[in-house]
Enzyme design. Structure first.
Site, PDB file in Angstrom:
ATOM      1  N   LYS A   1     -17.695  51.874   3.866  1.00 22.17           N
ATOM      2  CA  LYS A   1     -16.971  52.394   2.697  1.00 22.17           C
ATOM      3  C   LYS A   1     -16.525  53.823   2.949  1.00 22.17           C
ATOM      4  O   LYS A   1     -15.410  54.230   2.574  1.00 22.17           O
ATOM      5  CB  LYS A   1     -17.868  52.320   1.463  1.00 22.17           C
ATOM      6  CG  LYS A   1     -17.177  52.718   0.152  1.00 22.17           C
ATOM      7  CD  LYS A   1     -17.317  54.184  -0.198  1.00 22.17           C
ATOM      8  CE  LYS A   1     -16.650  54.517  -1.517  1.00 22.17           C
ATOM      9  NZ  LYS A   1     -16.678  55.968  -1.821  1.00 22.17           N
TER      10      LYS A   1
ATOM     11  N   GLU B   1     -11.518  61.203  -5.013  1.00 19.66           N
ATOM     12  CA  GLU B   1     -12.896  61.616  -4.735  1.00 19.66           C
ATOM     13  C   GLU B   1     -12.936  62.989  -4.081  1.00 19.66           C
ATOM     14  O   GLU B   1     -12.280  63.224  -3.063  1.00 19.66           O
ATOM     15  CB  GLU B   1     -13.577  60.592  -3.828  1.00 19.66           C
ATOM     16  CG  GLU B   1     -15.035  60.908  -3.552  1.00 19.66           C
ATOM     17  CD  GLU B   1     -15.741  59.795  -2.793  1.00 19.66           C
ATOM     18  OE1 GLU B   1     -16.773  60.074  -2.167  1.00 19.66           O
ATOM     19  OE2 GLU B   1     -15.259  58.649  -2.831  1.00 19.66           O
TER      20      GLU B   1
ATOM     21  N   ASP C   1      -0.483  48.173   1.598  1.00 18.03           N
ATOM     22  CA  ASP C   1      -1.390  47.295   0.858  1.00 18.03           C
ATOM     23  C   ASP C   1      -2.828  47.591   1.270  1.00 18.03           C
ATOM     24  O   ASP C   1      -3.365  46.989   2.197  1.00 18.03           O
ATOM     25  CB  ASP C   1      -1.037  45.826   1.140  1.00 18.03           C
ATOM     26  CG  ASP C   1      -1.807  44.858   0.246  1.00 18.03           C
ATOM     27  OD1 ASP C   1      -2.787  45.277  -0.400  1.00 18.03           O
ATOM     28  OD2 ASP C   1      -1.433  43.668   0.209  1.00 18.03           O
TER      29      ASP C   1
ATOM     30  N   HIS D   1     -20.502  67.916  -1.015  1.00 18.22           N
ATOM     31  CA  HIS D   1     -19.833  67.060  -1.989  1.00 18.22           C
ATOM     32  C   HIS D   1     -20.000  67.601  -3.403  1.00 18.22           C
ATOM     33  O   HIS D   1     -19.049  67.636  -4.176  1.00 18.22           O
ATOM     34  CB  HIS D   1     -20.398  65.645  -1.898  1.00 18.22           C
ATOM     35  CG  HIS D   1     -19.807  64.695  -2.899  1.00 18.22           C
ATOM     36  ND1 HIS D   1     -18.555  64.134  -2.733  1.00 18.22           N
ATOM     37  CD2 HIS D   1     -20.268  64.230  -4.084  1.00 18.22           C
ATOM     38  CE1 HIS D   1     -18.285  63.354  -3.762  1.00 18.22           C
ATOM     39  NE2 HIS D   1     -19.310  63.391  -4.591  1.00 18.22           N
TER      40      HIS D   1
END
Length: 430
Positions: free
Chosen positions: A261, A78, A277, A375
């Site tokens: 998130k 991203e 993990d 962004h």
């Protein structure tokens, strides 16, 4: 004047790392497709392997964690994640981030069914805890490797499940520098028949819990009003805007899901880079966010007595630096070496700091200029690539898309066709 890292060529970035880290030339080669993870190794790591799948590896700059400068490897696709955490880490200087791991304890669960008297069985287990733990240690002498080992038992009564009430026994195990999944699962497999023989129960599931709430990491940061001010936004305005944005996530699970998130954007990128993990940590983090019966923010932002902005982040981090992919994947080994971590706790402190920096970057943008400005500027490069821009055209096309305010594939294709169909004019290669 030293060239900024993001403006360097690949060769210059590698030379910078050779001069400013403990990496050697052979370490850097593990990041390259020709010398990194081989198919032969991958074929041993998973079943039915057919190839390798690459993601970008970047280096986050400016981090100081517990007084120590650290270069942080991040694997993420991203745009803006690496740039955002690097800039927030710069704002956090000179003090940087204070971070610590609360413990390295993991939880293994044994489900006990078909008990006539749950309370009596619970009392029986609790009264025999010392010998049960000793038997598990005797059956698994390797548990004490790296300083870990079984610590205690907890007995919980589960009420009103779809199958009625039953007992769950938690085996608490210090995993030390390992992630601990295999260690915990081996231990509860040994414990289950002992519990069944003692209580007469049917020992059913025997498995670790990914809600690792006894293996928490916390990071804290403080930023002055002077550091917060930028481009027409005053320090108090930015501080109060961040706190108001955090309050939204604290109160509303719909907002909290996106808020958390964003935190995991930074956390997962370091987990991937180090062969850990990330799915286990994701599961644990979101479960921890709902520990009070209401899904909420993992972070907290407040105003300090001196007017500064103070942030903290606590989340479960079941991570390791020994065993698993961390010692099999060549690039993962290099990335751990780059950070100079000696224990899993060192890595956890860095990861929590990155998560807090990523959270601040998102909240600062949302509370001021909006999330899309920075962004989308970086996203324009991906759009340029998707449109088929040649390497030497990507940056010019990204700038053009940003200037016209239409960062779309159709607009990128139109501009490319115009450039490539012309021998002069706007073609950046002319």
């Amino acid at each position: 004047m030293t060239k900024k890292f993001y403006k360097m060529t690949l060769a210059e970035r590698h030379e910078y790392l050779l001069q400013n880290s403990n990496l050697k030339a052979e370490d850097l080669e593990t990041w390259l497709p020709s010398s990194g993870l081989s198919f032969e190794t991958a074929d041993h790591m998973i079943e039915n392997a057919v190839g390798l799948f690459s993601l970008p590896l970047g280096i986050a700059q400016n981090f100081i964690v517990n007084g120590k400068p650290v270069l942080v490897p991040m694997v993420v696709e991203e745009p803006s994640v690496v740039a955002a955490v690097s800039y927030m880490a710069k704002l956090a200087q000179p003090g940087g981030f204070k971070a610590w791991m609360h413990s390295q304890e993991m939880i293994g669960q044994v489900q006990l069914l078909d008990l006539a008297d749950l309370n009596a069985a619970r009392s029986l287990i609790e009264s025999h805890e010392p010998e049960l733990l000793e038997q598990v240690r005797a059956l698994n002498p390797g548990l004490t490797r790296h300083g870990g080992g079984v610590r205690e038992l907890e007995v919980r009564r589960i009420e009103q499940s779809p199958i009625g009430s039953f007992l769950v026994v938690h085996l608490i195990l210090d995993a030390a520098d390992a992630m601990g999944a295999n260690m915990v699962n081996t231990a509860v497999e040994s414990l289950a028949p002992l519990l069944a023989a003692l209580t007469g129960a049917r020992a059913h599931l025997r498995i670790l819990s990914n809600l690792s709430d006894r293996r928490l990491a916390t990071a804290e940061v403080s930023l002055s009003l002077e550091k917060l001010a930028f481009e027409g936004f005053g320090g108090e305005q930015v501080r109060d805007g961040v706190i108001e944005a955090w309050a939204f996530a604290e109160a509303d699970p719909y907002r909290a899901a996106t808020h958390n998130k964003g935190i995991m954007n930074g956390v997962d990128a370091v987990l991937l880079a180090t062969g850990n993990d990330w799915r286990a940590v994701e599961a644990g983090a979101h479960a921890y966010a709902a520990r009070g019966g209401h899904y909420s923010s993992l972070s907290t932002w407040t105003a300090g007595e001196d007017g500064s902005l103070k942030g903290s982040l606590t989340l479960p981090l079941a991570i390791g630096i020994v065993g698993g992919a961390t010692r099999v994947h060549p690039a993962a080994k290099t990335n751990l070496k780059l950070m100079g971590v000696e224990h899993a706790s060192d890595l956890g402190e860095i990861i929590a700091s990155v998560g807090l920096a990523q959270n601040l970057a998102a909240l600062r943008a949302l509370a001021t200029e909006g999330i899309q400005k920075g962004h989308m500027t970086l996203h324009a490069r991906q759009v340029a690539l998707a449109a088929g821009a040649a390497d030497e055209q990507v940056e010019a096309l990204a700038r053009e898309l940003t200037a016209v305010g239409k960062i779309t594939l159709s607009e990128a294709t139109r501009i490319l066709n115009q450039w490539n169909g012309s021998d002069h004019g706007n073609n950046p290669q002319s």
